[in-house]
Design an enzyme around this catalytic site. Structure first.
Site, PDB file in Angstrom:
ATOM      1  N   HIS A  97      -3.655   5.329   7.214  1.00  8.84           N
ATOM      2  CA  HIS A  97      -4.946   4.559   6.844  1.00  8.84           C
ATOM      3  C   HIS A  97      -5.045   3.706   7.582  1.00  8.84           C
ATOM      4  O   HIS A  97      -4.285   3.069   7.576  1.00  8.84           O
ATOM      5  CB  HIS A  97      -4.080   4.354   5.149  1.00  8.84           C
ATOM      6  CG  HIS A  97      -4.550   2.846   4.856  1.00  8.84           C
ATOM      7  ND1 HIS A  97      -6.010   2.923   4.489  1.00  8.84           N
ATOM      8  CD2 HIS A  97      -4.483   1.618   4.469  1.00  8.84           C
ATOM      9  CE1 HIS A  97      -6.936   1.978   3.870  1.00  8.84           C
ATOM     10  NE2 HIS A  97      -5.695   0.790   3.786  1.00  8.84           N
ATOM     11  N   HIS A 127      -9.164   0.683   8.707  1.00  5.69           N
ATOM     12  CA  HIS A 127     -10.243   0.259   8.987  1.00  5.69           C
ATOM     13  C   HIS A 127     -11.146   0.406   9.594  1.00  5.69           C
ATOM     14  O   HIS A 127     -11.999  -0.754  10.360  1.00  5.69           O
ATOM     15  CB  HIS A 127      -9.951  -1.368   8.123  1.00  5.69           C
ATOM     16  CG  HIS A 127      -9.411  -1.756   7.630  1.00  5.69           C
ATOM     17  ND1 HIS A 127      -8.579  -2.555   6.959  1.00  5.69           N
ATOM     18  CD2 HIS A 127      -8.694  -0.886   6.123  1.00  5.69           C
ATOM     19  CE1 HIS A 127      -7.526  -2.883   5.708  1.00  5.69           C
ATOM     20  NE2 HIS A 127      -7.644  -1.276   5.782  1.00  5.69           N
ATOM     21  N   GLU A 181       0.780  -1.118  -0.750  1.00  6.45           N
ATOM     22  CA  GLU A 181      -0.016   0.146   0.172  1.00  6.45           C
ATOM     23  C   GLU A 181       0.984   0.982   0.000  1.00  6.45           C
ATOM     24  O   GLU A 181       0.630   2.490   0.547  1.00  6.45           O
ATOM     25  CB  GLU A 181      -1.546  -0.045   1.907  1.00  6.45           C
ATOM     26  CG  GLU A 181      -1.514  -1.199   0.807  1.00  6.45           C
ATOM     27  CD  GLU A 181      -3.554  -1.312   1.794  1.00  6.45           C
ATOM     28  OE1 GLU A 181      -3.200  -0.861   3.059  1.00  6.45           O
ATOM     29  OE2 GLU A 181      -4.366  -1.818   1.361  1.00  6.45           O
ATOM     30  N   HIS A 227     -13.413  -1.174   1.331  1.00  4.17           N
ATOM     31  CA  HIS A 227     -11.881  -1.421   2.340  1.00  4.17           C
ATOM     32  C   HIS A 227     -11.496  -0.660   3.528  1.00  4.17           C
ATOM     33  O   HIS A 227     -11.269  -1.416   4.592  1.00  4.17           O
ATOM     34  CB  HIS A 227     -10.718  -1.016   1.331  1.00  4.17           C
ATOM     35  CG  HIS A 227      -9.701  -0.806   1.372  1.00  4.17           C
ATOM     36  ND1 HIS A 227      -8.720  -0.880   0.151  1.00  4.17           N
ATOM     37  CD2 HIS A 227      -9.023  -1.227   2.952  1.00  4.17           C
ATOM     38  CE1 HIS A 227      -7.375  -1.240   0.946  1.00  4.17           C
ATOM     39  NE2 HIS A 227      -7.964  -1.340   2.253  1.00  4.17           N
TER      40      HIS A 227
HETATM   41 ZN   LIG Z   1      -5.909  -0.968   4.201  1.00  7.88          ZN
END
Ligand SMILES: [Zn+2]
Length: 236
Positions: free
Chosen positions: A96, A98, A77, A159
């Site tokens: 980043h 979730h 990523e 995502h």
């Molecule tokens: Zn992710």
């Protein structure tokens, strides 16, 4: 006022631990980076829990995402981080994760586009939804690209969420605001509907940003955020 490299490394680790404690990154999910002078990117590697990561686990990549230093392997990523840094010279850190309620909106195919909370409007404007791309592939970045210059946090379809800012704390607090907005929106909808603020009030909040030292790329656009006067076909 500038922090030393070591202080920045410690800030990054503190943010990682907070992300994990808040339940925003299950198992080895999530990644965080800081752009150093010279366009070096300090970032979390792949395959490690953000709850237990230490300064020694961090790696350094160049502005194309190639690893320069560190024992561990880079995350795929990193491409997303590289893309954001290339489009936003003002951005020096990216988070980043979730977070489950914001990710719930992303899984439901919904952006956080209503003008509901003053703090969210001042700090983020609105949070768009980027179309799905396989994690770790260029498709992930391509879905986000249209929004990167105009917003400071983006939901990623099926995502999670990515936020960024002048430093790693600003990026982290933006993620916290996204998740808070998602939770409040969800509860309001359970209670019969989230009612957006009127346009004049939203304009006042955008105009108040300098007072709060907010540096956001977002501005008022038609329907982003959605205000009370806007017609909506998603009235719940
Ligand atoms: Zn992710």
């Amino acid at each position: 006022m500038g922090k030393t490299d070591q202080e920045l490394r410690e800030d990054l680790i503190r943010v990682c631990h907070s992300i994990y404690q808040k339940g925003w990154a299950a198992a080895n999910d999530g990644n965080v980076s800081i752009r150093f002078p010279g366009d070096h990117i300090l970032c979390t590697p792949t395959g490690i829990s953000k709850g237990f990561i230490t300064v020694e686990d961090l790696i350094v990549c160049d502005c194309d995402g190639n690893k320069l230093r560190g024992e561990r392997d880079r995350t795929s990523e990193i491409l997303m981080h590289v893309m954001i840094y290339s489009l936003r010279p003002d951005v020096h850190a990216i988070v980043h994760a979730h977070p489950p309620v914001a990710t719930g909106f992303a899984v439901a195919g919904r952006s956080l586009d209503k003008a509901l909370l003053p703090e969210a409007i001042v700090n983020l404007g609105a949070v768009p939804l980027a179309s799905y791309g396989s994690p770790g592939t260029p498709a992930l970045s391509e879905g986000m690209r249209p929004f990167v210059s105009e917003y400071d946090a983006i939901l990623l379809e099926n995502h999670g969420c990515t936020s960024y800012g002048r430093d790693v704390w600003e990026a982290f607090f933006r993620m916290e605001t996204v998740e808070h907005l998602a939770r409040v929106t969800f509860v309001a909808e359970m209670l019969g509907g989230a009612k957006p603020l009127p346009r004049a009030e939203v304009e006042k909040l955008f105009a108040a940003r300098p007072r709060y030292n907010v540096n956001s790329a977002s501005c008022m656009r038609p329907g982003m955020p959605l205000v009370a006067e806007d017609p909506t076909d998603t009235d719940l």
